[in-house]
Write an enzyme that holds these catalytic residues in place. Structure first.
Site, PDB file in Angstrom:
ATOM      1  N   LYS A   9       0.828  -1.209   0.000  1.00 41.49           N
ATOM      2  CA  LYS A   9       0.000   0.000   0.000  1.00 41.49           C
ATOM      3  C   LYS A   9       0.868   1.267   0.000  1.00 41.49           C
ATOM      4  O   LYS A   9       2.083   1.203   0.221  1.00 41.49           O
ATOM      5  CB  LYS A   9      -0.921  -0.041   1.228  1.00 41.49           C
ATOM      6  CG  LYS A   9      -1.893  -1.229   1.201  1.00 41.49           C
ATOM      7  CD  LYS A   9      -2.863  -1.163   2.363  1.00 41.49           C
ATOM      8  CE  LYS A   9      -3.845  -2.317   2.307  1.00 41.49           C
ATOM      9  NZ  LYS A   9      -4.905  -2.185   3.325  1.00 41.49           N
ATOM     10  N   TYR A  49     -12.086  -1.745  -4.177  1.00 45.82           N
ATOM     11  CA  TYR A  49     -12.619  -2.040  -2.843  1.00 45.82           C
ATOM     12  C   TYR A  49     -14.140  -1.970  -2.800  1.00 45.82           C
ATOM     13  O   TYR A  49     -14.718  -1.757  -1.723  1.00 45.82           O
ATOM     14  CB  TYR A  49     -12.016  -1.084  -1.816  1.00 45.82           C
ATOM     15  CG  TYR A  49     -10.637  -1.499  -1.313  1.00 45.82           C
ATOM     16  CD1 TYR A  49     -10.470  -2.662  -0.567  1.00 45.82           C
ATOM     17  CD2 TYR A  49      -9.507  -0.732  -1.559  1.00 45.82           C
ATOM     18  CE1 TYR A  49      -9.227  -3.049  -0.088  1.00 45.82           C
ATOM     19  CE2 TYR A  49      -8.246  -1.105  -1.090  1.00 45.82           C
ATOM     20  CZ  TYR A  49      -8.127  -2.264  -0.354  1.00 45.82           C
ATOM     21  OH  TYR A  49      -6.895  -2.644   0.125  1.00 45.82           O
ATOM     22  N   ASN A 112      -1.996  -0.287   6.835  1.00 48.35           N
ATOM     23  CA  ASN A 112      -1.484  -1.567   7.330  1.00 48.35           C
ATOM     24  C   ASN A 112      -0.556  -2.252   6.315  1.00 48.35           C
ATOM     25  O   ASN A 112      -0.431  -3.465   6.273  1.00 48.35           O
ATOM     26  CB  ASN A 112      -2.634  -2.481   7.779  1.00 48.35           C
ATOM     27  CG  ASN A 112      -3.616  -2.790   6.671  1.00 48.35           C
ATOM     28  OD1 ASN A 112      -3.473  -2.293   5.551  1.00 48.35           O
ATOM     29  ND2 ASN A 112      -4.589  -3.630   6.937  1.00 48.35           N
ATOM     30  N   HIS A 115      -1.992  -5.557   1.394  1.00 48.78           N
ATOM     31  CA  HIS A 115      -3.305  -6.171   1.177  1.00 48.78           C
ATOM     32  C   HIS A 115      -3.059  -7.538   0.547  1.00 48.78           C
ATOM     33  O   HIS A 115      -2.133  -7.700  -0.241  1.00 48.78           O
ATOM     34  CB  HIS A 115      -4.155  -5.323   0.221  1.00 48.78           C
ATOM     35  CG  HIS A 115      -5.355  -6.066  -0.305  1.00 48.78           C
ATOM     36  ND1 HIS A 115      -6.527  -6.177   0.406  1.00 48.78           N
ATOM     37  CD2 HIS A 115      -5.532  -6.784  -1.447  1.00 48.78           C
ATOM     38  CE1 HIS A 115      -7.382  -6.917  -0.287  1.00 48.78           C
ATOM     39  NE2 HIS A 115      -6.809  -7.297  -1.416  1.00 48.78           N
ATOM     40  N   GLU A 126      -9.166 -10.072  -8.232  1.00 45.80           N
ATOM     41  CA  GLU A 126      -8.195  -9.021  -7.887  1.00 45.80           C
ATOM     42  C   GLU A 126      -6.967  -9.084  -8.802  1.00 45.80           C
ATOM     43  O   GLU A 126      -6.416  -8.049  -9.166  1.00 45.80           O
ATOM     44  CB  GLU A 126      -7.792  -9.149  -6.415  1.00 45.80           C
ATOM     45  CG  GLU A 126      -8.951  -8.807  -5.481  1.00 45.80           C
ATOM     46  CD  GLU A 126      -8.563  -8.759  -4.015  1.00 45.80           C
ATOM     47  OE1 GLU A 126      -9.396  -8.306  -3.217  1.00 45.80           O
ATOM     48  OE2 GLU A 126      -7.434  -9.176  -3.656  1.00 45.80           O
TER      49      GLU A 126
HETATM   50  P1  CMP Z   1      -7.309  -4.751   3.464  1.00 44.59           P
HETATM   51  O1  CMP Z   1      -6.812  -6.122   3.733  1.00 44.59           O
HETATM   52  O2  CMP Z   1      -6.713  -4.012   2.327  1.00 44.59           O
HETATM   53  O3  CMP Z   1      -8.894  -4.786   3.284  1.00 44.59           O
HETATM   54  C1  CMP Z   1      -9.724  -3.682   3.543  1.00 44.59           C
HETATM   55  C2  CMP Z   1      -8.991  -2.554   4.201  1.00 44.59           C
HETATM   56  O4  CMP Z   1      -9.789  -1.604   4.854  1.00 44.59           O
HETATM   57  C3  CMP Z   1      -8.126  -3.124   5.302  1.00 44.59           C
HETATM   58  O5  CMP Z   1      -7.061  -3.853   4.777  1.00 44.59           O
HETATM   59  C4  CMP Z   1      -7.719  -1.832   6.023  1.00 44.59           C
HETATM   60  O6  CMP Z   1      -6.643  -1.177   5.387  1.00 44.59           O
HETATM   61  C5  CMP Z   1      -8.964  -0.951   5.824  1.00 44.59           C
HETATM   62  N1  CMP Z   1      -9.716  -0.725   7.058  1.00 44.59           N
HETATM   63  C6  CMP Z   1      -9.857   0.466   7.646  1.00 44.59           C
HETATM   64  N2  CMP Z   1     -10.617   0.369   8.755  1.00 44.59           N
HETATM   65  C7  CMP Z   1     -10.978  -0.925   8.855  1.00 44.59           C
HETATM   66  C8  CMP Z   1     -11.769  -1.640   9.810  1.00 44.59           C
HETATM   67  N3  CMP Z   1     -12.339  -1.055  10.856  1.00 44.59           N
HETATM   68  N4  CMP Z   1     -11.906  -2.973   9.618  1.00 44.59           N
HETATM   69  C9  CMP Z   1     -11.340  -3.589   8.535  1.00 44.59           C
HETATM   70  N5  CMP Z   1     -10.578  -2.946   7.607  1.00 44.59           N
HETATM   71  C10 CMP Z   1     -10.397  -1.620   7.777  1.00 44.59           C
END
Ligand code: CMP
Length: 137
Positions: A9, A49, A112, A115, A126
């Protein structure tokens, strides 16, 4: 051989964690079968998303995902969808196990670092979002 999509990311690219993340995948015996750096538009991030469009974090997440370049990869290996998820750690870095990418580097539930696809059907969709068949080696 299973395939999955991995994304480093904008926070991971900005913090120069590309090499570290790839090292962890390759160190676990996973093969990188395709890789590209792209800067998504907000519309593209919203499309990627779309499954989260009703969630309260959708706007913020798609703003973040279009805020800078990302690195998209196709990873290949036995059981690679689960292996990738194990290497990434829990979405919420506070719950991620020590030694996982998110435990070691994430700063926020949204920022984070990585992904990864969560299931075979999602992986197929994806991967096709970022790569055509000629780009996967
Ligand atoms: P990702 O695995 O990319 O899938 C969805 C993304 O939403 C997740 O990682 C986080 O980066 C983001 N996100 C932000 N807030 C939340 C939340 N409360 N719960 C889950 N995903 C979140």
């Amino acid at each position: 051989m299973e395939k999955t999509l991995s994304i480093i990311k904008p926070d991971g690219v900005e913090r120069k964690l590309v090499g570290e993340v790839v090292k962890r995948f390759e160190g676990a015996g996973i093969r990188v079968a395709a890789m590209k750096m792209v800067h998504l538009t907000s519309e593209q991030a919203k499309l990627f998303y779309a499954v989260h469009r009703e969630r309260p974090f959708y706007e913020s997440l798609t703003d973040f995902m279009s805020s800078g370049p990302i690195v998209a990869m196709v990873l290949e290996g036995d059981d690679v969808i689960q292996k990738n998820r194990d290497i990434m750690g829990a979405t919420n870095y506070k719950e991620a196990a020590p030694g996982t990418i998110r435990h070691d580097f994430a700063t926020d539930i949204e920022k984070n670092v990585v992904h990864g696809s969560d299931a075979p059907e999602t992986a197929k969709m994806e991967i096709a979002f970022f790569f055509n068949s000629l780009e996967i080696c």
